[in-house]
Design a protein around this motif. Structure first.
Motif, PDB file in Angstrom:
ATOM      1  N   LEU A 116       0.838  -1.200   0.000  1.00 12.08           N
ATOM      2  CA  LEU A 116       0.000   0.000   0.000  1.00 12.08           C
ATOM      3  C   LEU A 116       0.873   1.250   0.000  1.00 12.08           C
ATOM      4  CD1 LEU A 116      -2.682  -0.972   2.684  1.00 12.08           C
ATOM      5  CD2 LEU A 116      -2.982  -0.950   0.201  1.00 12.08           C
ATOM      6  N   ASN A 117       0.449   2.266  -0.734  1.00 13.98           N
ATOM      7  CA  ASN A 117       1.193   3.527  -0.704  1.00 13.98           C
ATOM      8  C   ASN A 117       1.153   4.108   0.704  1.00 13.98           C
ATOM      9  OD1 ASN A 117       2.028   3.607  -3.360  1.00 13.98           O
ATOM     10  ND2 ASN A 117       0.257   4.776  -4.056  1.00 13.98           N
ATOM     11  N   ILE A 119       1.483   7.031   3.871  1.00 17.31           N
ATOM     12  CA  ILE A 119       1.027   8.405   4.079  1.00 17.31           C
ATOM     13  C   ILE A 119       2.107   9.159   4.851  1.00 17.31           C
ATOM     14  CG2 ILE A 119      -1.432   7.936   3.935  1.00 17.31           C
ATOM     15  CD1 ILE A 119      -1.564   7.898   6.980  1.00 17.31           C
ATOM     16  N   ARG A 207      -0.906   0.530   6.486  1.00 18.22           N
ATOM     17  CA  ARG A 207       0.109   0.982   5.529  1.00 18.22           C
ATOM     18  C   ARG A 207       1.210   1.726   6.285  1.00 18.22           C
ATOM     19  NH1 ARG A 207      -2.578   3.685   1.210  1.00 18.22           N
ATOM     20  NH2 ARG A 207      -4.574   2.836   1.877  1.00 18.22           N
ATOM     21  N   ASP A 240       0.363   8.249  -0.636  1.00 18.06           N
ATOM     22  CA  ASP A 240      -1.064   8.297  -0.935  1.00 18.06           C
ATOM     23  C   ASP A 240      -1.649   9.640  -0.528  1.00 18.06           C
ATOM     24  OD1 ASP A 240      -2.941   6.316  -2.069  1.00 18.06           O
ATOM     25  OD2 ASP A 240      -4.134   6.818  -0.292  1.00 18.06           O
ATOM     26  N   ARG A 433      -9.355   9.320  -0.778  1.00 15.27           N
ATOM     27  CA  ARG A 433      -9.346   8.991   0.641  1.00 15.27           C
ATOM     28  C   ARG A 433      -8.642  10.075   1.461  1.00 15.27           C
ATOM     29  NH1 ARG A 433     -11.979   7.253   4.770  1.00 15.27           N
ATOM     30  NH2 ARG A 433     -10.817   6.039   6.305  1.00 15.27           N
ATOM     31  N   SER A 469       4.117  13.142  -4.179  1.00 15.72           N
ATOM     32  CA  SER A 469       2.680  12.938  -3.985  1.00 15.72           C
ATOM     33  C   SER A 469       1.884  13.972  -4.774  1.00 15.72           C
ATOM     34  CB  SER A 469       2.292  13.032  -2.504  1.00 15.72           C
ATOM     35  OG  SER A 469       0.917  12.771  -2.333  1.00 15.72           O
ATOM     36  N   ASP A 471      -1.395  14.296  -3.830  1.00 11.87           N
ATOM     37  CA  ASP A 471      -2.499  14.554  -2.903  1.00 11.87           C
ATOM     38  C   ASP A 471      -1.955  15.162  -1.611  1.00 11.87           C
ATOM     39  OD1 ASP A 471      -3.767  13.244  -4.922  1.00 11.87           O
ATOM     40  OD2 ASP A 471      -4.355  11.494  -3.746  1.00 11.87           O
TER      41      ASP A 471
END
Length: 514
Positions: A116-117, A119, A207, A240, A433, A469, A471
């Motif tokens: 999973l990416n 954060i 993650r 992410d 998300r 990123s 986001d």
């Protein structure tokens, strides 16, 4: 008879136009906060005494950054890094900790699913100086700690501008006082407290979670965040979501008088900047024999032209969404303007232009910040200098500002030097998300808050992380009134215990639930 028909036709057309405007206004889908707290108890966000003491200790360390990096006093920075390790042994035990360029701090919390990416949460631990105050002169007696309404010892206010000394970390009146309480050690300590609490629960994220704490954000971030971002890029990381400062919860009425609900302003982008120095040449000499126009007069003409020829106002996508989100809480005429921008956009822009804060959201701004002529009252300088700072709206560019400036300066003997520059950031999406979880967690602690996209007017470290990123969200869940907003970088900076507790709760739950 013919004129009468024309008049009647015009009346009918006007009636139809008004009817269209009204119908579009009534049927326009403005955003609305869905509040359903009747069957749910609000969460307890009160900070523990240990959390407060950890934070207070960090405020007492005067990590003041310096525009001239090599002249920075790094002793407090060494002390702060050691203080973090001593205060949060659980975090240092579970997370991999690295330093970038000696003082940039990076924490890596490995998750269960490495595919999973990850954060990323940002903060910085440098602070701006306090004019006329020597932090080394602080004595232990300057520290005040008052919980549970215990009586306060007497203390003399610092220069009558601070209720308590700027690096005392005094806890009094339901507040924590000191430089950095709002900008930005509150986020750093909230992240560390949140991680510590989760670790003590036996929690492991799904993650990977990363923290990146810069040490020179207040003076550009080139030695901290920039190098950390490049470190992440070299590792091949793509996040992410990235979370940083740059937006707040404006207390009811403090951002827009018509909005009597908390207004959560999430920065999905930020303005760029360009600072230029104009050197304007003219005839110098003795003031007893002035020419028709001296260099300073020419400079004044350029200033007037820059001020009179502002960049056009425009509504970019995040501000259009901002209007959609807040419009339902405004008066009918404002709602009509928002719902009928095809016709009434000029009226809407005119309203925004009336306030410096809202004007900055709809145009690239021009601010003349410095001017210099001669060094003596009886001397005409052959050269005058003017410094101008432009804050560039996403969609505009540095090149576009330069073209605008050069056109204004045509016909003058002037050279233009770039002091600093940065393009505006990209715009982060809302249908992901990374944005949705902000709304979810805020609903638990600010159920009445209107959550909306926004453009961050000032600069943050997060701009540098665009290379890892798409986001990026600039938001601190801290509810501030107008006075509290003005204490940032100013006298009497403080954070309420309530705000400090809610920030901790929020970041802990984002880490838990992302």
């Amino acid at each position: 008879m013919k004129m009468k028909k024309i008049f009647v036709t015009l009346l009918i057309l006007l009636f139809v136009l008004v009817l269209v405007l009204v119908v579009r206004t009534v049927t326009y889908k403005f955003g609305k906060v869905e509040m359903n707290v009747s069957d749910k108890e609000l969460v307890n966000t009160a900070p523990s005494e240990q959390a407060i003491r950890h934070f207070v200790g960090g405020i007492r360390i005067p990590t003041i950054s310096n525009e001239f990096y090599n002249e920075t006093n790094f002793k407090p920075f060494d002390e702060f890094m050691k203080y973090l390790a001593d205060s949060y042994p659980e975090v240092y035990r579970v997370m991999d900790v690295d330093t970038i360029n000696k003082y940039g701090l990076v924490f890596h919390w490995k998750g269960k699913k490495s595919k999973l990416n990850p954060i990323l949460f940002l903060s910085h631990y440098d602070v701006v100086p306090v004019a006329g105050y020597d932090p080394s002169a602080m004595t232990p007696s300057d520290t005040i700690f008052q919980l549970n309404d215990k009586p306060l010892p007497s203390i003399q206010a610092y220069a009558e501008k601070w209720d308590y000394p700027p690096f005392s970390g005094a806890v009094a009146n339901g507040r924590i006082y000191g430089r950095g309480t709002l900008d930005m050690k509150c986020m750093l300590f909230s992240l560390m407290e949140g991680a510590r609490n989760l670790i003590n629960e036996g929690f492991q994220p799904e993650r990977d979670i990363w923290f990146a704490f810069g040490h020179d954000e207040e003076v550009s971030g080139r030695q901290g965040a920039l190098k950390i971002a490049n470190y992440f890029k070299e590792k091949g990381l793509h996040f992410d979501a990235v979370y940083d400062e740059g937006g707040i919860i404006a207390a009811p009425g403090s951002a827009m008088e018509a909005i009597q609900e908390p207004l959560a302003l999430v920065g999905v982008g930020e303005k760029g900047f360009l600072t230029l120095r104009f050197t304007v040449r003219g005839i110098g000499g003795h003031s007893s024999m002035p020419p028709a126009k001296s260099s300073l007069i020419y400079a004044a003409e350029i200033i007037e032209k820059l001020n009179s020829n502002q960049f056009p106002a425009q509504i970019i996508s995040p501000i259009a969404k901002f209007f959609d989100n807040v419009g339902g809480y405004m008066g009918f005429l404002s709602r009509m303007a928002i719902a009928n921008q095809w016709l009434l956009e000029p009226l809407l822009l005119n309203t925004m232009e009336k306030s410096p804060a809202s004007n900055a959201l709809v145009r690239t701004t021009t601010a003349v910040t410095m001017a210099k002529g001669s060094d003596a009252p009886n001397v005409l300088a052959s050269e005058a200098e003017v410094t101008v700072n432009f804050r560039i709206l996403p969609g505009d560019s540095v090149a576009g500002v330069m073209e605008h400036v050069q056109k204004i300066c045509e016909g003058y003997d002037v050279s233009i030097d770039v002091i600093s520059q940065r393009e505006p950031s990209g715009i982060s999406p809302e249908n992901v998300r990374g944005f949705q979880i902000i709304k979810e967690e805020l609903a638990e602690i600010y159920p009445a808050a209107i959550v909306t996209s926004y453009i961050t007017i000032g600069g943050t470290d997060s701009y540098k992380y665009q290379i890892v990123s798409d986001d990026i969200y600039r938001f601190l869940p801290i509810c501030l009134n107008q006075y509290e907003q003005r204490t940032i970088h100013n006298e009497n900076e403080y954070i309420s215990l309530e705000n400090f507790g809610k920030i901790q709760w929020y970041f802990r739950e984002v880490m838990r639930n992302y």
